[in-house]
Design an enzyme around this catalytic site. Sequence first.
Site, PDB file in Angstrom:
ATOM      1  N   GLU A  42       0.771  -1.244  -0.142  1.00  0.00           N
ATOM      2  CA  GLU A  42      -0.219  -0.070   0.153  1.00  0.00           C
ATOM      3  C   GLU A  42       0.868   1.249  -0.003  1.00  0.00           C
ATOM      4  OE1 GLU A  42      -3.631   1.982   2.787  1.00  0.00           O
ATOM      5  OE2 GLU A  42      -2.310   0.246   3.628  1.00  0.00           O
ATOM      6  N   LYS A 111      -9.422   2.238  -2.577  1.00  0.00           N
ATOM      7  CA  LYS A 111      -9.794   1.565  -1.140  1.00  0.00           C
ATOM      8  C   LYS A 111     -11.144   1.804  -0.787  1.00  0.00           C
ATOM      9  CE  LYS A 111      -7.370   1.036   3.174  1.00  0.00           C
ATOM     10  NZ  LYS A 111      -6.242   1.435   4.107  1.00  0.00           N
ATOM     11  N   CYS A 143      -5.158  -3.231   2.487  1.00  0.00           N
ATOM     12  CA  CYS A 143      -5.070  -3.182   3.927  1.00  0.00           C
ATOM     13  C   CYS A 143      -6.528  -3.496   4.656  1.00  0.00           C
ATOM     14  CB  CYS A 143      -4.313  -1.869   4.470  1.00  0.00           C
ATOM     15  SG  CYS A 143      -3.426  -1.990   6.216  1.00  0.00           S
ATOM     16  N   SER A 167      -0.782  -3.742   1.691  1.00  0.00           N
ATOM     17  CA  SER A 167      -0.943  -3.276   2.875  1.00  0.00           C
ATOM     18  C   SER A 167       0.176  -2.432   3.490  1.00  0.00           C
ATOM     19  CB  SER A 167      -1.254  -4.414   3.990  1.00  0.00           C
ATOM     20  OG  SER A 167      -1.831  -4.003   5.151  1.00  0.00           O
TER      21      SER A 167
END
Length: 262
Positions: A42, A111, A143, A167
């Site tokens: 991420e 996300k 995540c 993540s």
Amino acid sequence: MKRFTVSVVQFESTLGPADDGTLDRMTDAIAAADADLVVFPELATTGYHVFDDLPEVAEPVPGPTTEALGTAAADADVEVLFGMPVQDGDDVYNSAVWLDGDGDVRARYDKRHCWGDERAVYAVGDEYAVVDAPFGRVGVQICYDLNFPAASLALARAECDVVINVSAWSHTMERDWHTLLPARAVEQGAYVVGCNRAGTEAGNTFCGHSTVIEPDGTTVVELGTGPGQVAVTLDPGVVAAERERNPMRRDRPATDADATRQ
């Protein structure tokens, strides 16, 4: 699904714009990978704690970052998945971008479940992402998405063979990481790849432990806490055998019933 190799890069980003040397290190990792797919964590291009600097570091897609990494992907003839902050009109998203083997943007996932301070600076995505890659159908998460069974259910119903979670999972939440990855694999009947950050930023230490999990919850490989890169071959026979042993996908109702108040 076809047999393929994924290279998981447990990356330690540098806080700031992607062109501060981070892209060079990512390009080197792509070139070094003997794989069909290379995965970074991420917000790999800028680091995680860039909340105050998003106007300076967020980029459009396509843009300079996808062009640079796309060139590396094309040179290596490999698919690449990585996290970056994306500027889209007036909004900024915490996104995962998929580049194909020609270096072109194949998909972008924004996300859906923002964590903590993210909610104040990032817009929220409105759909889950599934990529029909040359080697199979891959679901993409970021995540905190890992915590939500509905997100996993959506990807299972989309018949994903592999789920990848990129993540920046912190050390303080490490127990959840080790619990949720195998749980999602079992309920999916799919491989789960958790690609996490390494290092410390703004007093926050990431737990590392990037992991590849088989569909029955068995750990295939797990990195430690520091930066690293590992290649793992994913076998369609393993997926087929687990779905025969545990036919959750076949038996899952098309619509799960709501709980009844008593």
